[in-house]
Design a protein around this motif. Structure first.
Motif, PDB file in Angstrom:
ATOM      1  N   ASP A  28       6.538  51.004  50.003  1.00 21.45           N
ATOM      2  CA  ASP A  28       7.826  51.225  50.658  1.00 21.45           C
ATOM      3  C   ASP A  28       8.634  52.204  49.802  1.00 21.45           C
ATOM      4  O   ASP A  28       9.058  51.871  48.695  1.00 21.45           O
ATOM      5  N   GLU A  29       8.819  53.430  50.298  1.00 22.98           N
ATOM      6  CA  GLU A  29       9.460  54.479  49.509  1.00 22.98           C
ATOM      7  C   GLU A  29      10.915  54.172  49.172  1.00 22.98           C
ATOM      8  O   GLU A  29      11.370  54.488  48.066  1.00 22.98           O
ATOM      9  N   SER A  30      11.654  53.548  50.069  1.00 22.31           N
ATOM     10  CA  SER A  30      13.051  53.234  49.758  1.00 22.31           C
ATOM     11  C   SER A  30      13.139  52.145  48.691  1.00 22.31           C
ATOM     12  O   SER A  30      13.994  52.197  47.809  1.00 22.31           O
ATOM     13  N   ALA A  31      12.231  51.181  48.721  1.00 17.52           N
ATOM     14  CA  ALA A  31      12.198  50.142  47.687  1.00 17.52           C
ATOM     15  C   ALA A  31      11.760  50.737  46.346  1.00 17.52           C
ATOM     16  O   ALA A  31      12.288  50.370  45.287  1.00 17.52           O
ATOM     17  N   LEU A  32      10.822  51.674  46.377  1.00 16.10           N
ATOM     18  CA  LEU A  32      10.383  52.352  45.160  1.00 16.10           C
ATOM     19  C   LEU A  32      11.532  53.135  44.543  1.00 16.10           C
ATOM     20  O   LEU A  32      11.776  53.066  43.338  1.00 16.10           O
TER      21      LEU A  32
END
Length: 65
Positions: free
Chosen positions: A34-38
């Motif tokens: 998950d790019e936003s969580a990363l």
């Protein structure tokens, strides 16, 4: 906490490397992340994400003949 620790703690990854000098962090994972969580996990370390590039991992094979 370092970027490497943050990524390993929050995500299922095979490998993480990071170079402050080169301004790059590389993450190898078998499943999409998950790019936003990363980005949030990295931001929490005090660093800023300037871009994310996703590509298939290809293992390099070496042979000595």
């Amino acid at each position: 906490m370092t970027i490497i620790d943050a990524v390993r703690w929050d995500f299922k990854v095979k490998k993480v490397t990071s170079s402050h000098r080169k301004n790059i962090t590389e993450i190898i994972a078998e499943e999409p992340i998950d790019e936003s969580a990363l980005e949030a996990a990295i931001d929490a370390t005090g660093y800023q994400v300037t871009g994310i590039k996703t590509e298939p991992y290809e293992k390099k094979w070496f042979s000595s003949l």
